[in-house]
Motif scaffolding. Structure first.
Motif, mmCIF file in Angstrom:
data_model
loop_
_atom_site.group_PDB
_atom_site.id
_atom_site.type_symbol
_atom_site.label_atom_id
_atom_site.label_comp_id
_atom_site.label_asym_id
_atom_site.label_seq_id
_atom_site.Cartn_x
_atom_site.Cartn_y
_atom_site.Cartn_z
ATOM 1 N N ALA A 34 0.808 -1.233 0.000
ATOM 2 C CA ALA A 34 0.000 0.000 0.000
ATOM 3 C C ALA A 34 0.836 1.275 0.000
ATOM 4 O O ALA A 34 0.272 2.369 0.024
ATOM 5 N N LYS A 35 2.159 1.147 -0.014
ATOM 6 C CA LYS A 35 3.027 2.350 0.077
ATOM 7 C C LYS A 35 2.604 3.391 -0.965
ATOM 8 O O LYS A 35 2.320 3.031 -2.115
ATOM 9 N N THR A 36 2.588 4.640 -0.539
ATOM 10 C CA THR A 36 2.167 5.823 -1.308
ATOM 11 C C THR A 36 0.653 5.909 -1.548
ATOM 12 O O THR A 36 0.155 6.951 -1.947
ATOM 13 N N PHE A 76 6.125 -5.210 7.490
ATOM 14 C CA PHE A 76 7.099 -4.193 7.106
ATOM 15 C C PHE A 76 8.034 -4.790 6.060
ATOM 16 O O PHE A 76 8.620 -5.860 6.271
ATOM 17 N N ILE A 77 8.200 -4.093 4.913
ATOM 18 C CA ILE A 77 8.971 -4.660 3.797
ATOM 19 C C ILE A 77 10.108 -3.751 3.342
ATOM 20 O O ILE A 77 10.751 -4.022 2.336
ATOM 21 N N GLY A 78 10.357 -2.658 4.067
ATOM 22 C CA GLY A 78 11.395 -1.714 3.637
ATOM 23 C C GLY A 78 12.664 -1.826 4.457
ATOM 24 O O GLY A 78 12.777 -2.665 5.352
ATOM 25 N N GLY A 199 8.416 -12.226 -5.334
ATOM 26 C CA GLY A 199 7.499 -11.972 -6.432
ATOM 27 C C GLY A 199 6.751 -10.673 -6.192
ATOM 28 O O GLY A 199 6.228 -10.444 -5.104
ATOM 29 N N MET A 200 6.750 -9.797 -7.230
ATOM 30 C CA MET A 200 6.044 -8.520 -7.178
ATOM 31 C C MET A 200 5.141 -8.453 -8.420
ATOM 32 O O MET A 200 4.934 -9.462 -9.081
ATOM 33 N N SER A 201 4.634 -7.261 -8.728
ATOM 34 C CA SER A 201 3.665 -7.165 -9.828
ATOM 35 C C SER A 201 4.152 -7.821 -11.124
ATOM 36 O O SER A 201 3.392 -8.478 -11.825
ATOM 37 N N GLY A 202 5.431 -7.630 -11.425
ATOM 38 C CA GLY A 202 5.934 -8.079 -12.713
ATOM 39 C C GLY A 202 6.298 -9.552 -12.797
ATOM 40 O O GLY A 202 6.476 -10.087 -13.902
ATOM 41 N N VAL A 215 3.347 -13.279 -1.955
ATOM 42 C CA VAL A 215 3.704 -12.422 -3.087
ATOM 43 C C VAL A 215 3.313 -10.997 -2.720
ATOM 44 O O VAL A 215 2.238 -10.756 -2.178
ATOM 45 N N ARG A 216 4.226 -10.059 -2.970
ATOM 46 C CA ARG A 216 4.028 -8.666 -2.549
ATOM 47 C C ARG A 216 3.660 -7.839 -3.780
ATOM 48 O O ARG A 216 4.514 -7.513 -4.599
ATOM 49 N N VAL A 217 2.394 -7.500 -3.895
ATOM 50 C CA VAL A 217 1.911 -6.860 -5.125
ATOM 51 C C VAL A 217 1.370 -5.462 -4.835
ATOM 52 O O VAL A 217 0.469 -5.305 -4.010
ATOM 53 N N GLY A 218 1.953 -4.470 -5.499
ATOM 54 C CA GLY A 218 1.476 -3.094 -5.357
ATOM 55 C C GLY A 218 0.830 -2.589 -6.631
ATOM 56 O O GLY A 218 -0.394 -2.461 -6.736
ATOM 57 N N THR A 219 1.655 -2.330 -7.639
ATOM 58 C CA THR A 219 1.198 -1.689 -8.871
ATOM 59 C C THR A 219 0.055 -2.428 -9.569
ATOM 60 O O THR A 219 -0.910 -1.803 -10.013
ATOM 61 N N ALA A 220 0.150 -3.733 -9.678
ATOM 62 C CA ALA A 220 -0.879 -4.493 -10.409
ATOM 63 C C ALA A 220 -2.233 -4.403 -9.705
ATOM 64 O O ALA A 220 -3.279 -4.592 -10.320
ATOM 65 N N THR A 224 -0.238 2.681 -10.582
ATOM 66 C CA THR A 224 1.126 3.170 -10.382
ATOM 67 C C THR A 224 1.189 4.126 -9.195
ATOM 68 O O THR A 224 0.225 4.812 -8.882
ATOM 69 N N ARG A 225 2.364 4.124 -8.566
ATOM 70 C CA ARG A 225 2.549 5.008 -7.409
ATOM 71 C C ARG A 225 2.650 6.465 -7.852
ATOM 72 O O ARG A 225 2.267 7.366 -7.114
ATOM 73 N N ALA A 226 3.115 6.724 -9.071
ATOM 74 C CA ALA A 226 3.162 8.098 -9.580
ATOM 75 C C ALA A 226 1.740 8.658 -9.642
ATOM 76 O O ALA A 226 1.491 9.795 -9.246
HETATM 77 C C1 PLP Z 1 7.094 -1.608 -3.654
HETATM 78 C C2 PLP Z 1 7.469 -2.993 -3.253
HETATM 79 C C3 PLP Z 1 6.765 -4.090 -3.758
HETATM 80 C C4 PLP Z 1 5.636 -3.984 -4.754
HETATM 81 O O1 PLP Z 1 6.115 -3.665 -6.026
HETATM 82 P P1 PLP Z 1 5.118 -3.616 -7.303
HETATM 83 O O2 PLP Z 1 6.046 -3.773 -8.439
HETATM 84 O O3 PLP Z 1 4.453 -2.280 -7.261
HETATM 85 O O4 PLP Z 1 4.166 -4.731 -7.166
HETATM 86 C C5 PLP Z 1 7.147 -5.352 -3.315
HETATM 87 N N1 PLP Z 1 8.160 -5.515 -2.431
HETATM 88 C C6 PLP Z 1 8.841 -4.485 -1.916
HETATM 89 C C7 PLP Z 1 9.938 -4.750 -0.950
HETATM 90 C C8 PLP Z 1 8.534 -3.191 -2.316
HETATM 91 O O5 PLP Z 1 9.240 -2.167 -1.808
#
Ligand code: PLP
Length: 240
Positions: A34-36, A76-78, A199-202, A215-220, A224-226
């Motif tokens: 959910a970042k941004t 927390f993923i950062g 695994g992320m969006s791509g 699986v950590r999915v943001g953009t999909a 987009t965060r922009a």
């Molecule tokens: C932003 C982020 C994601 C998600 O990335 P998307 O490409 O937007 O799905 C997954 N993992 C980490 C650690 C991130 O910082």
């Protein structure tokens, strides 16, 4: 596409990847990054049934989480700085990005003070990128027992962010490496580790084929965060 449509597509892709890999769809958790994105986006996702969310900044999380349903779980993923460990322990159900013994010790100390036990994943720099955080594999294996001995830390598995690639298939060797590394860790610890967060969006389908359990999915999911940032700016200008 709407959030509901995005989610339906992602869930369908998760099911298909599980089927190819002979896995139960239940064995893969979708973590919504959910970042941004504003609390409204999280609330909408929660209304669609999602319960697991990720943030990569403590500051942003502690502003957002109180505005979201209390039943949600946050990972927390950062990159975590030691001066943020106390708050991270307070706000998060899991810290996925532990990449040094010193950080694990600080989390242990803060968890102890809060009378908690903190589930963690160990983040691995699978491709040895100079610009990235994460444990070099050899150091992880060398420090693993010492981390495991910390009384307020529970190691639940490994996490990685492989190099960015335009082709999902390029990530496969890194995902496979993380899975093998998990097996080596299990041998050292003499106990199974349940989670592989990769695994992320791509590339989440490839990650699932290689054994991802988170699986950590943001953009999909959220777009987009922009776009999210531009919308926030418009809100500020327009007021409410
Ligand atoms: C932003 C982020 C994601 C998600 O990335 P998307 O490409 O937007 O799905 C997954 N993992 C980490 C650690 C991130 O910082």
């Amino acid at each position: 596409m709407s959030l509901a449509e995005n989610l339906a597509v992602i869930q369908q892709r998760i099911r298909a990847a599980c089927q190819r890999a002979g896995r139960e769809p239940r064995s893969v958790s979708l973590l919504a990054v959910a970042k941004t994105h504003p609390p409204e986006a999280v609330i909408a996702a929660a209304d669609l049934g999602l319960s697991l969310f990720g943030e990569n900044k403590v500051q942003e999380a502690k502003a957002k989480i109180p505005l979201c349903p209390g039943k949600l779980r946050w990972h927390f993923i950062g990159h975590l700085q030691s001066n943020k460990c106390r708050e991270a322990v307070e706000w998060f159900a899991m810290i996925e990005s532990v990449d040094s013994l010193a950080l694990a010790q600080e989390i242990n100390k803060r968890a102890s003070a809060a009378a908690k036990t903190m589930p963690i994943l160990l983040e691995v720099n699978v491709a040895g990128e100079a610009s990235k955080f994460g444990y070099p594999p050899e150091r992880l294996l060398a420090e693993l027992k010492e981390i495991n001995a910390l009384p307020r830390i529970e190691i639940h598995g490994l996490m990685a962010v492989p190099p960015w690639a335009s082709v999902a298939e390029s990530s496969r060797t890194h995902f496979r490496r993380l899975r093998e590394l998990k097996r080596e860790c299990e041998q050292i610890l003499g106990a199974p580790l349940p989670h592989l967060s990769m695994g992320m969006s791509g590339d989440f389908e490839v990650a699932i084929e290689e054994g991802a359990t988170i699986v950590r999915v943001g953009t999909a999911l959220f777009g987009t965060r922009a776009a999210a940032k531009a919308a926030a700016r418009t809100d500020e200008i327009g007021g409410d």
